[in-house]
Design a protein around this motif. Structure first.
Motif, mmCIF file in Angstrom:
data_model
loop_
_atom_site.group_PDB
_atom_site.id
_atom_site.type_symbol
_atom_site.label_atom_id
_atom_site.label_comp_id
_atom_site.label_asym_id
_atom_site.label_seq_id
_atom_site.Cartn_x
_atom_site.Cartn_y
_atom_site.Cartn_z
ATOM 1 N N ALA A 1 -1.670 1.539 3.966
ATOM 2 C CA ALA A 1 -3.247 1.189 4.640
ATOM 3 C C ALA A 1 -3.301 -0.517 4.914
ATOM 4 O O ALA A 1 -2.102 -0.994 4.513
ATOM 5 C CB ALA A 1 -4.266 1.310 3.706
ATOM 6 N N ILE B 1 -2.998 5.955 -14.013
ATOM 7 C CA ILE B 1 -3.108 5.284 -12.896
ATOM 8 C C ILE B 1 -3.065 3.520 -13.400
ATOM 9 O O ILE B 1 -3.214 2.729 -12.378
ATOM 10 C CB ILE B 1 -4.486 5.202 -12.028
ATOM 11 N N ARG C 1 0.881 -1.206 0.067
ATOM 12 C CA ARG C 1 -0.022 -0.006 -0.119
ATOM 13 C C ARG C 1 0.804 1.311 0.006
ATOM 14 O O ARG C 1 1.893 1.293 -0.397
ATOM 15 C CB ARG C 1 -1.209 -0.072 1.201
ATOM 16 N N GLY D 1 -3.450 -5.734 -6.613
ATOM 17 C CA GLY D 1 -4.889 -5.326 -6.220
ATOM 18 C C GLY D 1 -5.081 -4.017 -6.767
ATOM 19 O O GLY D 1 -3.967 -3.457 -7.038
ATOM 20 N N THR D 2 -6.098 -3.376 -6.346
ATOM 21 C CA THR D 2 -6.286 -2.037 -6.781
ATOM 22 C C THR D 2 -6.396 -0.924 -5.352
ATOM 23 O O THR D 2 -6.960 -1.409 -4.438
ATOM 24 C CB THR D 2 -7.477 -1.627 -7.359
ATOM 25 N N ASP D 3 -5.311 0.114 -5.484
ATOM 26 C CA ASP D 3 -5.312 0.944 -4.047
ATOM 27 C C ASP D 3 -6.574 1.806 -3.852
ATOM 28 O O ASP D 3 -7.150 1.893 -4.730
ATOM 29 C CB ASP D 3 -4.057 1.374 -3.973
ATOM 30 N N GLY D 4 -6.457 2.311 -2.690
ATOM 31 C CA GLY D 4 -7.450 3.472 -2.347
ATOM 32 C C GLY D 4 -7.630 4.264 -3.520
ATOM 33 O O GLY D 4 -8.634 4.995 -3.972
ATOM 34 N N CYS D 5 -6.303 4.757 -4.102
ATOM 35 C CA CYS D 5 -6.262 5.910 -4.898
ATOM 36 C C CYS D 5 -6.266 5.519 -6.494
ATOM 37 O O CYS D 5 -6.064 6.090 -7.410
ATOM 38 C CB CYS D 5 -5.000 6.649 -4.944
ATOM 39 N N SER D 6 -6.596 4.155 -6.448
ATOM 40 C CA SER D 6 -6.843 3.526 -7.800
ATOM 41 C C SER D 6 -5.617 3.092 -8.571
ATOM 42 O O SER D 6 -5.804 2.224 -9.773
ATOM 43 C CB SER D 6 -7.631 4.406 -8.880
ATOM 44 N N GLU E 1 -6.270 11.544 -10.784
ATOM 45 C CA GLU E 1 -7.262 10.335 -10.849
ATOM 46 C C GLU E 1 -7.233 9.589 -9.656
ATOM 47 O O GLU E 1 -7.792 8.466 -9.760
ATOM 48 C CB GLU E 1 -7.021 9.565 -12.156
ATOM 49 N N CYS E 2 -7.066 10.357 -8.353
ATOM 50 C CA CYS E 2 -7.139 9.460 -7.170
ATOM 51 C C CYS E 2 -8.416 9.519 -6.550
ATOM 52 O O CYS E 2 -8.706 8.789 -5.516
ATOM 53 C CB CYS E 2 -6.199 10.138 -6.327
ATOM 54 N N GLY E 3 -9.372 10.388 -7.067
ATOM 55 C CA GLY E 3 -10.712 10.496 -6.206
ATOM 56 C C GLY E 3 -10.487 11.485 -5.045
ATOM 57 O O GLY E 3 -9.398 11.876 -4.943
ATOM 58 N N SER E 4 -11.690 11.878 -4.465
ATOM 59 C CA SER E 4 -11.661 12.857 -3.251
ATOM 60 C C SER E 4 -12.092 12.030 -2.188
ATOM 61 O O SER E 4 -12.741 10.993 -2.173
ATOM 62 C CB SER E 4 -12.330 13.914 -3.668
ATOM 63 N N HIS E 5 -11.732 12.637 -1.028
ATOM 64 C CA HIS E 5 -12.352 12.158 0.268
ATOM 65 C C HIS E 5 -12.137 13.399 1.225
ATOM 66 O O HIS E 5 -11.300 14.039 1.162
ATOM 67 C CB HIS E 5 -11.794 10.936 0.803
ATOM 68 N N TRP E 6 -12.873 13.209 2.164
ATOM 69 C CA TRP E 6 -12.528 14.396 3.185
ATOM 70 C C TRP E 6 -11.516 14.044 3.992
ATOM 71 O O TRP E 6 -10.709 13.053 4.260
ATOM 72 C CB TRP E 6 -13.774 14.315 4.436
#
Lengths: 346, 346
Positions: free
Chosen positions: B268, B165, B55, B193-198, B114-119
């Motif tokens: 992670a 990514i 990770r 595998g695919t990580d949280g950020c893709s 291209e990682c997506g967002s989060h709080w």
């Protein structure tokens, strides 16, 4: 740090696997006991004689004196408030307002609560509070409903309100008696820790915890008034499942969908207790590592094993008990699932 | 849910105990490997041949191509930005502003990420964002620095920016080559595998992960340019520890206090990799249940075992690696500690 010798590490054949891509990334071990109201152990996974702090999972039993002392009736405590008295809530406005109103009826303010404060566990509620420029009070504490119930009982019994969280206070001593009645154990020498909200938490072997919650599920052999109090709490939790936890929480989704056929309550460090009134059985489990995600998945698997989940309940709770892992782009990257040994092996 | 048979459950003699009052409430098992740059395994706890997704713990190695391709120099990437490229940050303004500025220098906006967002993972930062009426963007994603580094490299190499990514994209393929170089493994058939950020995350046996991070710690036998890149990243992380994580995070506290003597990075699901440049060794560990609190405590114990912690470092990190448990009234109710077997047993 390294000076202690480690006791034998408990193992259990009940595991929860966290997969990512083609392999298991992490794995949890869960001990679990399923018992009936006569104390018969129907199924056991791992060393179920291990004393376990039941933490907030035992709140429904901790709420019994509120009814049994007559406090609930004397102060016109509603069904909604009874559910709240059993809650580990998410600090949403419905919870905070209900606690405040109940305290007012007792002639008390939030400062009477001795549970301490913390930000709401539900992120949306915490951010909304912050966006209003506010900070959390003791009413936002996930245990504030239980504490209000304690204050209600102490006020009714004309006991000191201050210090109601201490083990020697009558409020806590009544709870010890309830736990002794339900477990059949002498708890005088049981390990006692301090819970997050500062009340005592008593370690109880998991098999006896299952028996205790089975007796709550099927109180037919208990004294009439106690049986009535158990039924009244069951009904309250089923009628107001949003009060016992809140948004995006398994306890609320499960107690809502079950409509009284399952009464379930989570505790910190991955404890779950579930009462199945129709079958007259109780489930007690703990993920040994204290991780809630594992407790939720294991609970789902055990409820399924006992045929306690219909299609509606699966719909309501599968996102907790058979969750997919999705990443920040909402791609499915893995899943959690329970692995149960075949019945013959346990 | 119950259909899979469970493989043998890995066990380790290295545990982390969570106590409350007089008893252990929860217990974690941690597998760990300590190796040198020649691939000698100096110490092993549990089955260290288990493939583990590293990770975000592997981010320092993932950042090497940013330097080795010449992209960092071509785009005047600062030391602060190099630390950010190795970060799992807390989404605080210093991180978000640095990402935004770096992207601007590349002629790109946040939408290129291209990682997506989060709080933000740091609650205070999340609530501050909410209080300003804002919501998080991809720049708040804890991996946004790494992704900006990827975009910087792709732009420099004149590769497509879109899809950076994907495992087949040159950005990711360069990382696979780096990991093969450092582990000595052919990773063509390794679990992915695919990580949280893709991005892809590749499972690597923990002993080889320890070797890889030992080679990063002591790159003296690597090609000159690669060795220089390793030293440059070490120096950047030590100089800007607040960029690699943020407020109330072990990575920041440890990398700050260590002043280059330890370079540590969390991942992670409870992975930690630590490079000890002076000793020329690498530590790789994973709590089998994926719980970060256990990884932190185990890391502290292993660093202590190797004499890597002086009094200043203990002062800086003990609240993470030897934490007390305090409740909502700030009462001390328990602690976390590691239990290591004696050296002769391992």
């Amino acid at each position: 740090m390294n000076s202690q010798s480690s006791p034998d590490i408990a193992r259990s054949p009940l595991t929860v696997e966290v997969t990512r891509g083609p392999i298991v990334e992490s794995r949890h071990q869960v001990i679990a006991a399923i018992a009936d109201a006569d104390g018969r152990l129907l199924r056991a996974f791992g060393p179920v004689d291990t004393p376990v702090y039941l933490r907030s999972a035992i709140k429904p039993l901790q709420a019994l004196p509120l009814i049994e002392t007559g406090a609930a009736d004397a102060f016109n405590v509603t069904e909604k408030e009874l559910s709240l008295a059993c809650a580990s809530h998410t600090g949403e406005p419905i919870h905070v307002e209900a606690v405040t109103e109940w305290l007012n009826r007792l002639g008390l303010g939030i400062e009477a609560l001795e549970c301490g404060s913390h930000w709401p566990s539900y992120d949306v509620a915490a951010r909304a509070l912050a966006a209003r420029g506010e900070t959390p009070t003791a009413a936002h504490n996930n245990c504030s409903g239980k504490h209000t119930g304690f204050l209600c009982t102490a006020r009714h019994m004309k006991e000191p309100l201050k210090g109601y969280i201490g083990l020697d206070h009558p409020v806590q001593q009544r709870i010890v008696r309830v736990l002794e009645d339900f477990t059949g154990l002498d708890l005088a020498k049981a390990p006692v820790g301090t819970d997050g909200c500062s009340i005592p938490t008593i370690a109880i072997p998991l098999d006896r915890a299952a028996t205790a919650i089975a007796r709550f599920a099927d109180p037919s052999k208990l004294p009439t008034e106690r049986a009535a109090a158990c039924h009244r709490l069951q009904k309250a939790i089923a009628a107001y499942p949003e009060m016992i936890a809140g948004s995006e929480r398994l306890c609320t989704a499960l107690n809502r969908a079950a409509k009284g056929r399952v009464i379930a309550k989570v505790g910190a460090e991955a404890v779950y207790l579930a009462a199945l009134p129709e079958a007259g059985i109780g489930i007690a489990l703990k993920a040994l590592d204290g991780t809630t995600r594992a407790a939720e998945v294991a609970l789902g698997a055990l409820l399924d094993e006992f045929g306690a989940l219909d299609a509606d309940m699966h719909n309501a709770i599968d996102r907790f008990v058979q969750p997919e892992l999705r990443n920040r782009n909402n791609m499915r990257v893995g899943e959690l699932h329970a692995v149960l040994p075949p019945r013959t092996e346990s």
